[in-house]
Enzyme design. Structure first.
Site, short mmCIF file in Angstrom:
data_model
loop_
_atom_site.label_atom_id
_atom_site.label_comp_id
_atom_site.label_asym_id
_atom_site.label_seq_id
_atom_site.Cartn_x
_atom_site.Cartn_y
_atom_site.Cartn_z
N CYS A 167 13.47 -42.06 -54.32
CA CYS A 167 13.18 -40.75 -53.77
C CYS A 167 11.67 -40.51 -53.74
CB CYS A 167 13.86 -39.67 -54.60
SG CYS A 167 13.45 -37.98 -54.06
N CYS B 3 15.49 -32.63 -58.52
CA CYS B 3 14.64 -32.99 -57.38
C CYS B 3 14.22 -31.70 -56.66
CB CYS B 3 15.41 -33.92 -56.44
SG CYS B 3 14.44 -34.53 -55.05
N CYS C 19 11.06 -37.34 -56.45
CA CYS C 19 11.30 -37.39 -57.90
C CYS C 19 11.40 -38.82 -58.43
CB CYS C 19 12.58 -36.63 -58.24
SG CYS C 19 14.10 -37.42 -57.65
N PHE D 151 0.83 -1.20 0.00
CA PHE D 151 0.00 0.00 0.00
C PHE D 151 0.87 1.25 0.00
CE2 PHE D 151 -2.15 3.40 2.38
CZ PHE D 151 -3.28 3.56 1.59
N GLU D 152 1.90 1.26 0.85
CA GLU D 152 2.80 2.42 0.92
C GLU D 152 3.53 2.62 -0.41
OE1 GLU D 152 4.52 2.80 5.38
OE2 GLU D 152 4.67 0.80 4.51
N PHE D 153 3.96 1.51 -1.01
CA PHE D 153 4.65 1.58 -2.31
C PHE D 153 3.73 2.18 -3.37
CE2 PHE D 153 5.91 0.05 -6.45
CZ PHE D 153 7.30 0.17 -6.45
N ASP D 154 2.50 1.67 -3.41
CA ASP D 154 1.54 2.14 -4.43
C ASP D 154 1.23 3.62 -4.26
OD1 ASP D 154 1.46 -0.38 -5.50
OD2 ASP D 154 -0.39 -0.98 -4.47
N TYR E 68 23.34 -13.68 -15.81
CA TYR E 68 24.45 -14.62 -15.62
C TYR E 68 25.74 -14.29 -16.36
CZ TYR E 68 22.22 -16.38 -19.93
OH TYR E 68 21.66 -16.49 -21.17
N SER F 58 25.54 -20.00 -28.82
CA SER F 58 24.80 -21.06 -28.14
C SER F 58 25.81 -21.95 -27.41
CB SER F 58 24.00 -21.89 -29.15
OG SER F 58 24.87 -22.39 -30.15
N LEU F 59 25.34 -22.74 -26.47
CA LEU F 59 26.23 -23.59 -25.68
C LEU F 59 26.24 -25.01 -26.24
CD1 LEU F 59 25.31 -22.55 -22.03
CD2 LEU F 59 27.35 -21.91 -23.30
N ASP G 138 15.19 -21.96 -17.75
CA ASP G 138 14.43 -22.31 -18.95
C ASP G 138 13.50 -21.15 -19.32
OD1 ASP G 138 13.74 -23.90 -21.02
OD2 ASP G 138 12.42 -25.23 -19.90
N GLU H 159 18.19 -14.50 -18.65
CA GLU H 159 17.03 -15.23 -19.14
C GLU H 159 15.77 -14.59 -18.56
OE1 GLU H 159 16.78 -18.82 -21.61
OE2 GLU H 159 18.44 -17.59 -20.92
N CYS I 60 19.33 -38.93 -52.49
CA CYS I 60 18.77 -38.85 -53.85
C CYS I 60 19.83 -38.19 -54.72
CB CYS I 60 17.49 -38.04 -53.85
SG CYS I 60 16.93 -37.64 -55.53
N LYS J 154 20.65 -23.79 -15.27
CA LYS J 154 20.28 -23.44 -16.65
C LYS J 154 18.80 -23.08 -16.67
CE LYS J 154 20.79 -24.94 -21.43
NZ LYS J 154 19.43 -24.56 -21.82
N ARG K 258 17.83 -12.81 -28.19
CA ARG K 258 18.99 -13.50 -28.77
C ARG K 258 18.90 -13.58 -30.29
NH1 ARG K 258 20.64 -18.19 -30.80
NH2 ARG K 258 22.79 -18.80 -30.38
N LYS L 166 22.50 -31.18 -19.74
CA LYS L 166 21.04 -31.24 -19.78
C LYS L 166 20.54 -32.43 -18.96
CE LYS L 166 19.11 -28.72 -22.29
NZ LYS L 166 18.96 -28.49 -23.72
N GLU M 131 26.29 -23.00 -12.67
CA GLU M 131 25.07 -22.19 -12.58
C GLU M 131 23.89 -23.01 -13.08
OE1 GLU M 131 25.70 -18.28 -14.46
OE2 GLU M 131 27.84 -18.80 -14.44
#
Length: 664
Positions: free
Chosen positions: A402, A426, A405, A32-35, A221, A80-81, A114, A169, A420, A112, A133, A308, A110
């Protein structure tokens, strides 16, 4: 106190309370005080627009409407990693590191997170921009939306550099995600599938006030700065916390791979206790000097690895198998599945890779199969539930012709895939080559996407990538979904691509096995297309990192009369078939035939610039010392084991001054 002073004081206090609440999770005043304090600030700013500040706490509520998000180049590429899935992968990575750097190696572990990757730029302690990214080289500017995220500081504290980038992230904590879904279900709307996709989609909402309503968070990070005043990753995380960023305290500094594995095992068991989703652990070499020495591959830093966690698995029924033809003619079998939810998305298809995998799994139409997301991205079949197999099921017979074709497929000895051979007849190969040619890392043709390429081929307007340069606006306007302006943009994009440098043209023409890195090495070595085309296999193999398979593929491409005719047309249209004069002016053969190892920290030149000088002058940069090493260029902190090996083999060790004298 003047109005301006009051506004500045309110902003300062609100920044501090934001930090206490959203970063430290330790509020010292009530909501309330913040608002009320924020309401006072907003009224004063409305009454006195002359004191507007884009980084005021009042701007977090969102107001801007963004119709299109500007694409901008990253100052520092967002790599990318590399991924690992086992202890063996990590041990192999550690062995590669120890061959390249001396001394003890510490690691920062660290979680990861998501979510959606973001790159924040700060100037003079204020948020300047926020960019997604994208493809690693370019991303979309989403600053207006990111400003609404309370844990992203708009103004920093402490001894921050004048200008720097910080990466992290954007995530959607589970509590907020579940609450959003409860509200959607209550009003009869479909729930969001997973926090990651919802966080990513939120960044591209056109109305920033809608973004402000979502409980997004930002976990940081990685700092990119020329004057950071710390020499390792773990210390840089603390720096970021001191400045006001939200950096999870779960990061840990460890001294061995055994400790890394302990950290992985700990969080694999406890990841569901976290307030947000993670899909693994990121391990980084802690020392920035060692990171610098290890450098990058074309796609990833050598000094970092993502471990992972085991992917989620589900079972479903395999309804049929279809076959796709790639731009090189490679055939990929695809499993068409009974739709099933996996890791937050509905999966209908999965890769079967090649004939050997199908035979190894003994997978058949009608089987109940186990599916997982390889690396949490591409679904794949990993096993068959034989207990549920129909009694009269028949083994899968791999196709002989194929599917597009009808050409009889070939399989070269030692190759896993069938191909092919109908290179120029093709359609999927034709379309695929043109799509590769126009892609961002190749010719980067604005206004031309994959669907438009397919349309142009189907309409008979193009049959290879050289045909693009004869297209006219009048031919394009009548096409489906094409207007006057989009046709004009496409033609302008094609014309602008004539300025793309030679090494990217070489990558774009789609020689099998010639990726970005190989194309650069060939361009640097041969200087122009004509010299590459006339080189024999032995000559090609003499180029750094070009082996038998690549050399044969290059030779095969330039021996094809149809390819030569296409290249001749491209040259006639004005594409760059040789290195620019500015690049050539900096290249010599002074170090030709030399293999040079770079080790340590340098004062007058960066390690990357030093390596570039070696390559520009015909030398080869090697990561390890052997009897074939010509010189070791040593800076301060050169590892004792490298010095010992060089001395044992009588390899001359020179400093940066003497190296630069070699080039004079």
């Amino acid at each position: 106190m003047s109005v301006e002073e009051t506004i500045l004081k309110l902003r300062e206090e609100l920044h501090k309370h934001n930090y206490n609440y959203y970063v430290l999770d330790n509020p010292v005043i009530s909501d309330f005080e913040f608002d009320k304090m924020l309401e006072t600030l907003q009224k004063l700013e409305e009454q006195h627009p002359e004191f507007f500040d884009p980084n005021s706490p009042s701007q977090r509520v969102g107001s801007g409407i963004t119709k299109t998000f500007e694409t901008v180049m990253h100052k520092n590429r967002m790599y990318s990693l590399s991924n690992s899935y086992s202890t063996e992968d990590l041990l192999d990575w550690e062995n590669r590191i120890k061959k390249m750097v001396d001394g003890h190696v510490q690691y920062t572990c660290e979680l990861k997170y998501d979510g959606a990757s973001i790159n924040l730029t700060y100037k003079n302690g204020l948020l300047h921009s926020a960019v997604t990214r994208g493809d690693g080289e370019k991303g979309d500017d989403v600053t207006t939306n990111v400003k609404t995220i309370k844990s992203v500081p708009l103004k920093l504290n402490g001894d921050y550099p004048d200008e720097f980038e910080i990466r992290g992230e954007i995530i959607l904590p589970l509590e907020g995600f579940n609450k959003m879904n409860e509200e959607r279900i209550e009003i009869g709307e479909e729930p969001y599938r997973n926090p990651r996709n919802t966080a990513s989609g939120s960044l591209k909402l056109q109305d920033s006030s809608e973004v402000a309503k979502r409980p997004l968070d930002c976990l940081l990070y990685s700092i990119k700065s020329d004057n950071l005043n710390v020499d390792n990753q773990f210390a840089s995380l603390q720096k970021a916390r001191d400045w006001g960023f939200k950096v999870p305290i779960e990061a840990k500094l460890v001294n061995s791979i055994d400790e890394v594995l302990d950290y992985i095992n700990y969080w694999d068991k406890r990841r569901h206790d976290l307030p947000y989703e993670i899909d693994g652990v990121v391990i980084k070499v802690n020392s920035f000097a060692q990171q610098d020495e290890l450098g990058f591959t074309a796609k990833s830093p050598r000094w970092a690895m993502a471990y992972k966690f085991q992917a989620e698995q589900v079972s479903t029924v395999l309804n049929s198998i279809s076959y796709q033809v790639g731009r090189t003619g490679a055939i990929t079998p695809v499993a068409n599945l009974e739709p099933v939810e996996l890791a937050g998305t509905i999966v209908k298809r999965a890769s079967l890779h090649n004939a050997d995998i199908i035979a190894k799994l003994d997978v058949r139409v009608g089987d109940t199969v186990f599916v997982e997301k390889g690396g949490e991205i591409i679904p794949k079949i990993i096993a068959v539930d034989f207990s549920k197999r129909y009694e009269h099921s028949q083994p899968t017979q791999y196709i002989a012709n194929c599917p597009e074709c009808g050409s009889e497929l070939i399989r070269t000895q030692g190759e896993a895939q069938h191909y092919c051979p109908n290179y120029n007849g093709c359609k999927p190969q034709i379309v695929g080559r043109i799509q590769h040619f126009i892609s961002r890392k190749a010719m980067d043709i604005d206004g031309l996407g994959s669907e438009t390429v397919t349309l142009l081929v189907n309409e008979g307007l193009i049959s290879n990538y050289s045909d693009l340069y004869e297209l006219s606006k009048e031919q394009i306007v009548p096409l489906e979904r094409m207007a006057d302006k989009s046709a004009e943009n496409l033609i302008n994009g094609i014309e602008a691509s004539k300025q793309i440098p030679f090494e990217r043209v070489l990558y774009a023409i789609g020689i099998r096995y010639v990726g970005e890195t190989v194309a650069k090495k060939l361009a640097r070595h041969y200087k122009n297309m004509e010299h590459i085309a006339s080189a024999n296999i032995e000559e090609l193999k003499s180029v750094d990192e070009i082996g038998e398979k690549i050399a044969e593929s290059v030779k095969l491409f330039f021996d094809d009369e149809a390819n030569l005719k296409i290249l001749e047309r491209l040259k006639r249209f004005g594409l760059k078939f040789e290195l620019d004069e500015a690049v050539l002016a900096n290249q010599t053969d002074k170090l030709k035939g030399m293999s040079i190892v770079v080790s340590g920290v340098f004062e007058s030149i960066s390690r990357n610039d030093l390596k570039k000088l070696i390559e520009d002058n015909g030398g080869k940069v090697s990561s390890s010392i052997s009897s074939k090493t010509s010189y070791v260029v040593a800076g301060t902190d050169m590892g004792p084991s490298k010095r010992e090996k060089a001395e044992k083999l009588n390899i001359e060790i020179i400093d940066e001054v003497k190296f630069l004298q070699l080039l004079e």
